[in-house]
Design a protein around this motif. Structure first.
Motif, PDB file in Angstrom:
ATOM      1  N   SER A 121      61.718 117.626  76.887  1.00 56.51           N
ATOM      2  CA  SER A 121      60.624 116.749  76.444  1.00 56.51           C
ATOM      3  C   SER A 121      60.776 116.380  74.968  1.00 56.51           C
ATOM      4  O   SER A 121      60.245 115.370  74.512  1.00 56.51           O
ATOM      5  N   MET A 122      61.503 117.201  74.233  1.00 60.92           N
ATOM      6  CA  MET A 122      61.757 116.924  72.812  1.00 60.92           C
ATOM      7  C   MET A 122      63.198 117.328  72.488  1.00 60.92           C
ATOM      8  O   MET A 122      63.599 118.462  72.740  1.00 60.92           O
ATOM      9  N   MET A 123      63.970 116.384  71.950  1.00 56.21           N
ATOM     10  CA  MET A 123      65.375 116.627  71.655  1.00 56.21           C
ATOM     11  C   MET A 123      65.561 117.096  70.212  1.00 56.21           C
ATOM     12  O   MET A 123      64.818 116.689  69.319  1.00 56.21           O
ATOM     13  N   PHE A 124      66.560 117.919  70.016  1.00 58.76           N
ATOM     14  CA  PHE A 124      66.838 118.449  68.674  1.00 58.76           C
ATOM     15  C   PHE A 124      68.301 118.211  68.294  1.00 58.76           C
ATOM     16  O   PHE A 124      69.211 118.534  69.060  1.00 58.76           O
ATOM     17  N   VAL A 125      68.487 117.624  67.110  1.00 57.79           N
ATOM     18  CA  VAL A 125      69.834 117.381  66.587  1.00 57.79           C
ATOM     19  C   VAL A 125      69.882 117.908  65.148  1.00 57.79           C
ATOM     20  O   VAL A 125      68.841 118.194  64.544  1.00 57.79           O
ATOM     21  N   SER A 126      71.090 118.017  64.595  1.00 56.38           N
ATOM     22  CA  SER A 126      71.200 118.716  63.323  1.00 56.38           C
ATOM     23  C   SER A 126      72.433 118.297  62.531  1.00 56.38           C
ATOM     24  O   SER A 126      73.146 117.369  62.898  1.00 56.38           O
ATOM     25  N   TYR A 127      72.672 119.043  61.436  1.00 56.83           N
ATOM     26  CA  TYR A 127      73.849 118.864  60.587  1.00 56.83           C
ATOM     27  C   TYR A 127      74.616 120.181  60.499  1.00 56.83           C
ATOM     28  O   TYR A 127      74.030 121.251  60.540  1.00 56.83           O
ATOM     29  N   ALA A 128      75.909 120.074  60.319  1.00 58.97           N
ATOM     30  CA  ALA A 128      76.842 121.171  60.002  1.00 58.97           C
ATOM     31  C   ALA A 128      77.743 121.557  61.165  1.00 58.97           C
ATOM     32  O   ALA A 128      78.881 121.955  60.948  1.00 58.97           O
ATOM     33  N   SER A 156      67.066 118.091  62.145  1.00 56.69           N
ATOM     34  CA  SER A 156      66.883 119.195  61.195  1.00 56.69           C
ATOM     35  C   SER A 156      67.911 119.114  60.072  1.00 56.69           C
ATOM     36  O   SER A 156      69.035 118.669  60.281  1.00 56.69           O
ATOM     37  N   PHE A 157      67.522 119.589  58.892  1.00 61.24           N
ATOM     38  CA  PHE A 157      68.370 119.518  57.693  1.00 61.24           C
ATOM     39  C   PHE A 157      69.736 120.167  57.899  1.00 61.24           C
ATOM     40  O   PHE A 157      70.750 119.687  57.417  1.00 61.24           O
ATOM     41  N   ASN A 158      69.755 121.300  58.584  1.00 59.87           N
ATOM     42  CA  ASN A 158      71.034 121.938  58.944  1.00 59.87           C
ATOM     43  C   ASN A 158      70.818 122.809  60.175  1.00 59.87           C
ATOM     44  O   ASN A 158      69.707 122.872  60.723  1.00 59.87           O
ATOM     45  N   ASP A 159      71.866 123.470  60.623  1.00 62.14           N
ATOM     46  CA  ASP A 159      71.777 124.236  61.867  1.00 62.14           C
ATOM     47  C   ASP A 159      70.860 125.451  61.750  1.00 62.14           C
ATOM     48  O   ASP A 159      70.295 125.907  62.744  1.00 62.14           O
ATOM     49  N   TYR A 160      70.699 126.003  60.551  1.00 62.25           N
ATOM     50  CA  TYR A 160      69.783 127.141  60.371  1.00 62.25           C
ATOM     51  C   TYR A 160      68.334 126.666  60.488  1.00 62.25           C
ATOM     52  O   TYR A 160      67.499 127.326  61.114  1.00 62.25           O
ATOM     53  N   VAL A 161      68.044 125.532  59.882  1.00 63.72           N
ATOM     54  CA  VAL A 161      66.711 124.939  60.010  1.00 63.72           C
ATOM     55  C   VAL A 161      66.463 124.587  61.479  1.00 63.72           C
ATOM     56  O   VAL A 161      65.358 124.802  62.002  1.00 63.72           O
ATOM     57  N   HIS A 162      67.485 124.073  62.146  1.00 65.51           N
ATOM     58  CA  HIS A 162      67.378 123.743  63.575  1.00 65.51           C
ATOM     59  C   HIS A 162      66.934 124.955  64.384  1.00 65.51           C
ATOM     60  O   HIS A 162      66.030 124.867  65.220  1.00 65.51           O
ATOM     61  N   MET A 163      67.580 126.106  64.154  1.00 62.32           N
ATOM     62  CA  MET A 163      67.261 127.299  64.947  1.00 62.32           C
ATOM     63  C   MET A 163      65.824 127.757  64.720  1.00 62.32           C
ATOM     64  O   MET A 163      65.141 128.167  65.669  1.00 62.32           O
ATOM     65  N   ASP A 164      65.347 127.674  63.462  1.00 58.29           N
ATOM     66  CA  ASP A 164      63.958 128.040  63.179  1.00 58.29           C
ATOM     67  C   ASP A 164      62.976 127.042  63.808  1.00 58.29           C
ATOM     68  O   ASP A 164      61.926 127.436  64.332  1.00 58.29           O
TER      69      ASP A 164
END
Length: 343
Positions: free
Chosen positions: A271-278, A248-256
């Protein structure tokens, strides 16, 4: 109401000239030590405070730096403001702060207001829609230097402080591949942001480094709103061969993005991993923080932006001649991996 003491009153009481008092209070070498001590002692007894406006007028400075950011409510920018303010206070400067609300027109209005306040310099992180810099370039004729941080323009003749997101993205892709994830989706930010371009280049080169072709079906973008991020996730989840991981573009986008995935029965970070910036502390209070996040050092960026501004202003005082030199401060990112992702 009791009147505030003035230089004239100090001069009258000690039977000296107003100019002698003024010079003594500013430690002028032509004023004798004994006279200085008498004047300073009486000034302290009377509770005299210098007229800041008169000093500013004399020195042609306001000792105020304008700061423009997209949103103070975003933790990234509030940390940056703290870094800016901390460095400013060390140099006896204050900051005048304004928000663009990620709107280029609002940004122009705030910059114009800063100009009218005659700030000594301007520190800015651009709005997501800013792709013309006329309103900022115009400050040069008023001798107001501009330092960009985090969201910077793609031009050589500008002072900049930023984190190397290309390098950070390459490192993140390498880490995901090392963990066994091959289909890596990417929700990028607005096209006009230089930071989006850096992330995209890092993503494409990172995939290519693993000797794979970039599947553009795995690349979506968001305008940073919740609705736009959810639309991006909807497209990714509609793919027949779903992604193994989402950047995700940043942690706010990650949460959405995570919220949308949960509502559509995706086992987040299983089943699906999520990583981010910030790498914002706020994500640690969520049910599903990113398994890894790129630390961009917002406090450090703010601090360095102010230190760079002080350097530029100091050089102005020396009346340095010749072609203007533009400075760039690049911070190296750090990929922060959380304990749950190590196993």
């Amino acid at each position: 109401m009791e009147k505030l003491p003035t230089i004239k009153e100090i001069a009258r009481r000690l039977n000296v000239s107003v100019s002698t008092v003024s010079r003594a209070l500013s430690d002028h070498p032509r004023i004798g030590l004994g006279t200085k001590l008498k004047i300073k002692q009486l000034a302290e007894e009377l509770g005299y405070e210098p007229n800041a406006q008169a000093i500013f007028f004399k020195q042609k400075k306001t000792f105020v730096i304008g700061v423009v950011i997209p949103f103070i409510r975003e933790e990234f920018f509030s940390q940056a403001i703290s870094g800016i303010e901390s460095a400013a206070m060390e140099h006896q400067y204050t900051i005048l702060f304004g928000q663009s609300y990620d709107d280029p027109e609002r940004e122009k209005q705030v910059v114009e207001a800063m100009k009218k306040q005659r700030v000594d310099g301007l520190i800015i992180s651009l709005s997501k829609g800013t792709n013309r810099y006329d309103h900022l370039e115009a400050l040069r004729k008023y001798d107001i230097p501009v330092v960009y941080f985090d969201r910077i323009p793609n031009m050589a003749d500008a002072h900049k402080v930023y984190c190397n997101l290309y390098k950070g993205t390459m490192e993140m892709i390498g880490w995901l591949f090392h963990k066994g994830y091959r289909r890596i989706a990417f929700i990028n930010g607005p096209d006009k942001l230089q930071a989006s371009k850096e992330r995209m280049n890092g993503y494409m080169d990172g995939i290519a480094k693993q000797k794979l072709k970039v599947d553009m079906q795995l690349v979506e973008k968001t305008d940073l709103s919740k609705e736009s991020t959810q639309a991006a996730m909807k497209k990714l989840l509609s793919l027949k061969n779903k992604p193994h991981a989402v950047i995700s573009f940043n942690d706010y986008v990650h949460m959405d993005a995570v919220q949308y995935a949960q509502h559509h029965n995706i086992a987040v970070n299983k089943s699906m991993m999520f990583v981010s910036y910030a790498n914002l502390p706020i994500t640690s209070y969520t049910a599903f923080p990113p398994l890894a996040s790129i630390e961009q050092y917002p406090y450090g960026q703010g601090e360095k932006a102010m230190e760079l501004m002080m350097k530029i202003l100091a050089e102005k005082q020396t009346e340095k001649k010749g072609e203007e030199e533009f400075y760039t401060e690049e911070l190296s990112p750090t990929l922060v991996v959380y304990q749950q992702a190590i196993s």
